[in-house]
Design a protein around this motif. Structure first.
Motif, PDB file in Angstrom:
ATOM      1  N   ALA A  51       0.859  -1.189   0.000  1.00 26.15           N
ATOM      2  CA  ALA A  51       0.000   0.000   0.000  1.00 26.15           C
ATOM      3  C   ALA A  51       0.894   1.237   0.000  1.00 26.15           C
ATOM      4  CB  ALA A  51      -0.902   0.006   1.228  1.00 26.15           C
ATOM      5  N   THR A  52       0.358   2.331  -0.526  1.00 26.35           N
ATOM      6  CA  THR A  52       1.126   3.565  -0.628  1.00 26.35           C
ATOM      7  C   THR A  52       0.410   4.707   0.080  1.00 26.35           C
ATOM      8  OG1 THR A  52       1.984   2.860  -2.774  1.00 26.35           O
ATOM      9  CG2 THR A  52       2.168   5.195  -2.262  1.00 26.35           C
ATOM     10  N   VAL A  53       1.172   5.443   0.878  1.00 21.52           N
ATOM     11  CA  VAL A  53       0.696   6.680   1.502  1.00 21.52           C
ATOM     12  C   VAL A  53       1.396   7.815   0.769  1.00 21.52           C
ATOM     13  CG1 VAL A  53       0.528   8.026   3.620  1.00 21.52           C
ATOM     14  CG2 VAL A  53       0.620   5.541   3.750  1.00 21.52           C
ATOM     15  N   THR A  54       0.629   8.769   0.232  1.00 17.61           N
ATOM     16  CA  THR A  54       1.220   9.940  -0.406  1.00 17.61           C
ATOM     17  C   THR A  54       0.897  11.159   0.450  1.00 17.61           C
ATOM     18  OG1 THR A  54       1.006   8.962  -2.598  1.00 17.61           O
ATOM     19  CG2 THR A  54       1.327  11.346  -2.500  1.00 17.61           C
ATOM     20  N   ILE A  55       1.945  11.838   0.887  1.00 15.96           N
ATOM     21  CA  ILE A  55       1.832  13.030   1.723  1.00 15.96           C
ATOM     22  C   ILE A  55       2.116  14.223   0.815  1.00 15.96           C
ATOM     23  CG2 ILE A  55       2.793  14.233   3.724  1.00 15.96           C
ATOM     24  CD1 ILE A  55       3.743  11.292   4.581  1.00 15.96           C
TER      25      ILE A  55
END
Length: 140
Positions: free
Chosen positions: A100-104
């Motif tokens: 999974a990817t978290v983009t800030i």
């Protein structure tokens, strides 16, 4: 020795223009023995969030629902940023088993993006309950 700043300036004005990149324009006019006027401008650049450190992102176990990171802390230098004010968060591939990817994404005085990954692992409980459900369905 220089005279006090307030003794030099008769007037000073500043104007900040907000667009994709804020611009500060200021004018200074001398008084007394100091004559003349000068106008200068400079761009105010955003702090790049791609250099931020991110902690509290942990791997998770598959639940069948979207998984988010409730304990994530984002820092630029020693400054702890505030979600919703300094940055926003979006997720990709955060429901199924895998990466999974978290983009800030920076907001306010922060710009740019930072990407962090976490793993969603298989759940043995979910697999067993699915198997039982499917097996029971086959008999009816």
């Amino acid at each position: 020795m220089f005279p006090a700043f307030s003794q030099i300036l008769a007037t000073s004005t500043a104007l900040i223009l907000f667009s994709s990149q804020p611009l500060l324009i200021f004018t200074v006019t001398g008084i007394g023995n100091y004559a003349g006027t000068i106008t200068k401008s400079f761009a105010i650049t955003a702090v790049d969030i791609s250099t931020a450190t991110v902690s509290g992102v942990t791997n998770a176990t598959f639940t069948g629902s979207a998984i988010t990171q409730a304990n994530m802390v984002v820092k630029v230098g020693s400054t702890t940023l505030v979600e919703g004010t300094d940055y926003t968060v979006t997720y990709a591939n955060n429901t199924n088993v895998g990466t999974a990817t978290v983009t800030i994404t920076g907001a306010g005085i922060y710009g740019g993006t930072k990407t962090v990954n976490f793993t969603i692992n298989k759940s043995s409980d979910f697999l067993v309950s699915n198997f039982i459900y499917l097996t029971v369905q086959q008999f009816f």
